[in-house]
Design a protein around this motif. Structure first.
Motif, short mmCIF file in Angstrom:
data_model
loop_
_atom_site.label_atom_id
_atom_site.label_comp_id
_atom_site.label_asym_id
_atom_site.label_seq_id
_atom_site.Cartn_x
_atom_site.Cartn_y
_atom_site.Cartn_z
N GLY A 129 0.70 -1.22 -0.16
CA GLY A 129 0.07 -0.16 -0.10
C GLY A 129 0.79 1.54 0.00
N THR A 130 2.04 1.13 0.54
CA THR A 130 2.88 2.18 0.90
C THR A 130 3.45 2.77 -0.61
OG1 THR A 130 3.41 2.14 2.98
CG2 THR A 130 4.83 3.41 1.98
N ILE A 163 2.76 5.61 -7.30
CA ILE A 163 1.42 5.77 -8.27
C ILE A 163 0.40 6.77 -7.93
CG2 ILE A 163 -0.10 4.26 -9.55
CD1 ILE A 163 1.83 1.99 -9.13
N LEU A 164 -0.18 6.35 -6.99
CA LEU A 164 -1.35 7.16 -6.92
C LEU A 164 -1.16 8.81 -6.75
CD1 LEU A 164 -3.57 4.97 -4.58
CD2 LEU A 164 -3.43 5.03 -6.89
N VAL A 165 0.09 9.19 -5.92
CA VAL A 165 0.27 10.63 -5.82
C VAL A 165 0.31 11.47 -7.14
CG1 VAL A 165 2.53 10.33 -5.75
CG2 VAL A 165 1.44 12.04 -4.36
N ILE A 213 -5.43 3.88 1.89
CA ILE A 213 -6.10 3.67 0.80
C ILE A 213 -7.48 3.24 1.26
CG2 ILE A 213 -6.31 2.10 -1.32
CD1 ILE A 213 -3.16 2.17 -1.37
N GLY A 214 -7.41 2.77 2.41
CA GLY A 214 -8.99 2.10 2.60
C GLY A 214 -8.67 0.62 2.85
N GLN A 215 -8.62 -0.11 4.17
CA GLN A 215 -8.08 -1.40 4.15
C GLN A 215 -9.46 -2.27 3.89
OE1 GLN A 215 -6.07 -2.95 7.69
NE2 GLN A 215 -5.65 -0.68 8.05
#
Length: 264
Positions: free
Chosen positions: A38-39, A45-47, A84-86
């Motif tokens: 997730g990190t 990527i998401l940033v 992200i939302g577990q």
């Protein structure tokens, strides 16, 4: 897609997609010294995708166990998804042999039709789209594992089993009663890399129900032993519809062999 150059090819490409609104990734990554977690997704990527509102993914990373400070668990990976939302992500960590670990992370619900290299421990969710499954572990798969697989993968058509460890307390001539594992859609079963007990597990109608099995990959001698030279009644039904046997076999077969596999 199976990759050996994720960091130099896929990652730079993703970072250039700043206007992307929807992203679907299915990646199996090898030759990397760290897992994708997730990190990594958040920072690498998401940033770079501020307009992204839909992210569906399955990312599987293979790394060597040499140099690991401690045993990694699914809980360790799951904690990296706080931002992200577990509740929308699941992870599986599986030691497939003495030198390699596989870490799979994926969005929920799982929307892909293929899942590989999971082991005894997997999330208690339904993989309603999966039709191809490959399982592998250094710990034996017991009968209850295959019952759980039935419930988790209700539409399974192709099942590949790699496990050289004998099933715990397994006896191929046992009269013990089992809850029958029912695979109503399974057509292809690959047990070439499996211990003989798993052949017994799937061909014995008192343990497993595979009414549409038409293709079987297996070691000939193991098949011969489990079926008692192709005369055993408990394993006859699950062999009756097989049209393709993938194995190294003698050129000449007995009459019992052809009675056992009438569609060959």
């Amino acid at each position: 897609m199976e990759l050996k150059s994720y960091d130099s090819t896929i990652l730079p490409l993703l970072r250039r997609m700043s206007y992307l609104e929807k992203l679907t990734l299915y990646l199996r990554i090898k030759d990397r010294d760290r897992f994708i977690d997730g990190t990594h997704l958040e920072n690498e990527i998401l940033v770079y995708m501020p307009q992204l509102h839909s992210f569906t993914f399955y990312i599987c990373t293979y790394i060597d166990t040499v140099g690991l400070i401690h045993n990694l668990s699914s809980e360790d990976i799951q904690r990296t998804f706080i931002n992200i939302g577990q509740h929308h992500v699941a992870s599986i960590v599986n030691y497939i042999n003495d030198t390699q670990i596989v870490c799979s992370i994926f969005s929920i619900p799982f929307t892909f039709d293929r899942l590989e290299d999971i082991g005894n421990i997997f999330p208690n969710i339904t993989f309603s789209c999966v039709t191809y499954l490959l399982v592998q572990d250094v710990v034996p798969f017991n009968h209850e594992f295959f019952v759980r697989v039935v419930r988790a993968f209700p539409l399974l058509k192709t099942f590949r089993i790699f496990n050289c460890e004998s099933q715990s307390l397994c006896n191929i001539n046992s009269s013990e009663s089992y809850e029958i594992a029912k695979y109503p859609y399974l057509t292809y079963l690959d047990m070439l890399g499996a211990d003989i007990n798993y052949i017994e597990q799937f061909l014995n109608e008192k343990k497993t129900y595979v009414p549409h099995l038409t293709k079987l990959k297996v070691v000939y001698n193991s098949l011969r032993i489990v079926t008692n030279n192709f005369t055993r009644e408990e394993t006859r039904y699950n062999c009756a519809k097989i049209k393709r046997l993938l194995m190294v076999i003698p050129l000449v077969h007995s009459k019992d062999f052809y009675y056992y596999f009438p569609l060959l």
